[in-house]
Design a protein around this motif. Sequence first.
Motif, mmCIF file in Angstrom:
data_model
loop_
_atom_site.group_PDB
_atom_site.id
_atom_site.type_symbol
_atom_site.label_atom_id
_atom_site.label_comp_id
_atom_site.label_asym_id
_atom_site.label_seq_id
_atom_site.Cartn_x
_atom_site.Cartn_y
_atom_site.Cartn_z
ATOM 1 N N TYR A 168 0.858 -1.191 0.000
ATOM 2 C CA TYR A 168 0.000 0.000 0.000
ATOM 3 C C TYR A 168 0.890 1.234 0.000
ATOM 4 C CZ TYR A 168 -4.053 2.923 0.878
ATOM 5 O OH TYR A 168 -5.059 3.868 0.753
ATOM 6 N N GLY A 169 0.558 2.196 -0.864
ATOM 7 C CA GLY A 169 1.348 3.414 -0.944
ATOM 8 C C GLY A 169 1.272 3.995 -2.340
ATOM 9 N N GLY A 170 2.269 4.809 -2.695
ATOM 10 C CA GLY A 170 2.267 5.435 -4.019
ATOM 11 C C GLY A 170 1.056 6.329 -4.187
ATOM 12 N N PRO A 171 0.244 6.119 -5.242
ATOM 13 C CA PRO A 171 -0.928 6.971 -5.466
ATOM 14 C C PRO A 171 -2.010 6.814 -4.399
ATOM 15 C CG PRO A 171 -0.330 5.747 -7.453
ATOM 16 C CD PRO A 171 0.452 5.153 -6.320
ATOM 17 N N GLN A 172 -1.911 5.754 -3.603
ATOM 18 C CA GLN A 172 -2.897 5.526 -2.549
ATOM 19 C C GLN A 172 -2.409 6.158 -1.249
ATOM 20 O OE1 GLN A 172 -4.503 1.205 -3.033
ATOM 21 N NE2 GLN A 172 -2.351 1.159 -3.543
ATOM 22 N N SER A 173 -3.346 6.674 -0.449
ATOM 23 C CA SER A 173 -2.956 7.304 0.802
ATOM 24 C C SER A 173 -4.026 7.066 1.849
ATOM 25 C CB SER A 173 -2.759 8.815 0.603
ATOM 26 O OG SER A 173 -4.004 9.474 0.530
ATOM 27 N N MET A 174 -3.805 7.632 3.032
ATOM 28 C CA MET A 174 -4.799 7.507 4.095
ATOM 29 C C MET A 174 -6.146 8.074 3.666
ATOM 30 S SD MET A 174 -3.514 6.037 6.835
ATOM 31 C CE MET A 174 -4.321 6.613 8.326
ATOM 32 N N ILE A 175 -6.120 9.174 2.923
ATOM 33 C CA ILE A 175 -7.384 9.781 2.503
ATOM 34 C C ILE A 175 -8.137 8.849 1.567
ATOM 35 C CG2 ILE A 175 -6.381 11.007 0.530
ATOM 36 C CD1 ILE A 175 -9.189 12.268 2.853
ATOM 37 N N SER A 176 -7.415 7.976 0.855
ATOM 38 C CA SER A 176 -8.070 7.027 -0.039
ATOM 39 C C SER A 176 -8.919 6.030 0.733
ATOM 40 C CB SER A 176 -7.032 6.281 -0.883
ATOM 41 O OG SER A 176 -6.204 7.176 -1.602
ATOM 42 N N LYS A 177 -8.596 5.819 2.025
ATOM 43 C CA LYS A 177 -9.350 4.900 2.873
ATOM 44 C C LYS A 177 -10.439 5.591 3.684
ATOM 45 C CE LYS A 177 -5.392 1.812 3.719
ATOM 46 N NZ LYS A 177 -4.525 1.231 4.765
ATOM 47 N N SER A 178 -10.500 6.907 3.585
ATOM 48 C CA SER A 178 -11.353 7.671 4.495
ATOM 49 C C SER A 178 -12.841 7.578 4.187
ATOM 50 C CB SER A 178 -10.936 9.146 4.467
ATOM 51 O OG SER A 178 -11.279 9.726 3.208
ATOM 52 N N GLY A 179 -13.175 7.262 2.927
ATOM 53 C CA GLY A 179 -14.578 7.265 2.552
ATOM 54 C C GLY A 179 -15.140 8.661 2.368
ATOM 55 N N ALA A 180 -14.245 9.669 2.278
ATOM 56 C CA ALA A 180 -14.719 11.040 2.068
ATOM 57 C C ALA A 180 -15.513 11.140 0.774
ATOM 58 C CB ALA A 180 -13.538 12.008 2.054
ATOM 59 N N LEU A 181 -15.066 10.428 -0.266
ATOM 60 C CA LEU A 181 -15.816 10.318 -1.515
ATOM 61 C C LEU A 181 -16.395 8.921 -1.620
ATOM 62 C CD1 LEU A 181 -13.496 12.024 -4.188
ATOM 63 C CD2 LEU A 181 -15.356 13.063 -2.873
ATOM 64 N N THR A 182 -17.529 8.808 -2.244
ATOM 65 C CA THR A 182 -18.096 7.490 -2.512
ATOM 66 C C THR A 182 -17.325 6.824 -3.643
ATOM 67 O OG1 THR A 182 -19.654 8.280 -4.172
ATOM 68 C CG2 THR A 182 -20.371 8.372 -1.854
ATOM 69 N N ALA A 183 -17.538 5.536 -3.803
ATOM 70 C CA ALA A 183 -16.875 4.810 -4.886
ATOM 71 C C ALA A 183 -17.264 5.389 -6.239
ATOM 72 C CB ALA A 183 -17.230 3.326 -4.813
ATOM 73 N N GLU A 184 -18.525 5.789 -6.379
ATOM 74 C CA GLU A 184 -18.985 6.357 -7.658
ATOM 75 C C GLU A 184 -18.330 7.706 -7.907
ATOM 76 O OE1 GLU A 184 -21.181 8.825 -10.360
ATOM 77 O OE2 GLU A 184 -21.181 9.143 -8.178
ATOM 78 N N GLU A 185 -18.189 8.523 -6.874
ATOM 79 C CA GLU A 185 -17.544 9.830 -7.032
ATOM 80 C C GLU A 185 -16.065 9.663 -7.362
ATOM 81 O OE1 GLU A 185 -20.246 12.549 -3.973
ATOM 82 O OE2 GLU A 185 -18.584 11.324 -3.200
ATOM 83 N N THR A 186 -15.413 8.711 -6.707
ATOM 84 C CA THR A 186 -14.002 8.454 -6.999
ATOM 85 C C THR A 186 -13.825 7.993 -8.437
ATOM 86 O OG1 THR A 186 -13.605 7.839 -4.689
ATOM 87 C CG2 THR A 186 -11.976 7.125 -6.305
ATOM 88 N N ALA A 187 -14.718 7.140 -8.906
ATOM 89 C CA ALA A 187 -14.637 6.643 -10.280
ATOM 90 C C ALA A 187 -14.778 7.778 -11.286
ATOM 91 C CB ALA A 187 -15.706 5.580 -10.514
#
Length: 340
Positions: free
Chosen positions: A150-169
């Motif tokens: 885990y790392g690189g383009p992924q971060s803690m904020i990626s796990k936060s659920g701040a955006l929904t999966a549809e919004e992230t897509a």
Amino acid sequence: MKTDGSAARPAPFDDLDRRLIHALQTDGRAPFSRIAEVLGVSDQTVARRYARHRGSGGLRVLGLAEPRALGEVEWLVRVQCAPDAAVSVAEALARRPDTSWVSLMSGGTEIAAVCRSGSSEHSDALLLQKLPRTPRVVGVAAHCLLHEFYGGPQSMISKSGALTAEETARLSPPVPRPLTEPVVLSDADRRLFEALGRDGRAPLADLAAATDSSPTTVRRRLEALRADGVLYYDVDYDLRLFGYGVMVALWLSVAPAELAATGAALATHPEVAFAGATTGPHNLFASVLCRDTGALYSYLTTRVAALPGVRTMESAPRIRHIKGPGPYFAVGPAVPRSRR
């Protein structure tokens, strides 16, 4: 302003701030109009929020090169030095272009850093000649990063659920095409990455000036580097504004047969900002972020304790952050986000 001379801490990030940071982590150069559409607010609101936090040092977008796409080798380095020289040695390491994530760890005599080298030959020169010659260094332990869970383009904020999966897509770029061999950067590419490391959202005109090319050429090169998986965007932000008060480097010794499964499980933990398999007696490394020491204790005695195959564990709290993934700034945000 505080009377003790230190800067007052900005207000914590609210829900919209967190959604904005998640959007920027997904695509750091996405137009504000596109981000605003996904977030359901106006363009002006997004622009104001970004300008306010960037101006205060709360966040900045970085354009970074993926080491594996360039055929580079990463080393997790632990430097032991004399107590009265730790800060100066750490700052000397931070000024080097081949280092990142330089931190002073608990005890004040150990420095943790990530070093990059272009080949095994370069690794030998880096680890056997350059680092030990740094003044007041009394010991160096280097562990090659073998696999990133885990790392690189992924971060803690990626796990936060701040955006929904549809919004992230809706904001996510196309999946990079697989590379058959490492990408070789030109001199113009290296100048481009230097500029993106300072500001990942720098205008095309500024990037064109930095690379002696046209804005159209820069735009096409950015698209090509992203498509090859060489370029990714990261958001450097103040950990305190997310409620994190403790960052710990975690070294685990795992049975070889369990390493892949344990690393994959560790990567899913909300507390883990980075996880990777390494060489050495501790073959699994992670950066862990928690609210406070109580939350850290709970994490270590529950989630970590339940991991399969863990034989031993070593934890080292970070007491001072020196350098993150971008260029070194002697004066900058007090506590920027760190994943390693």
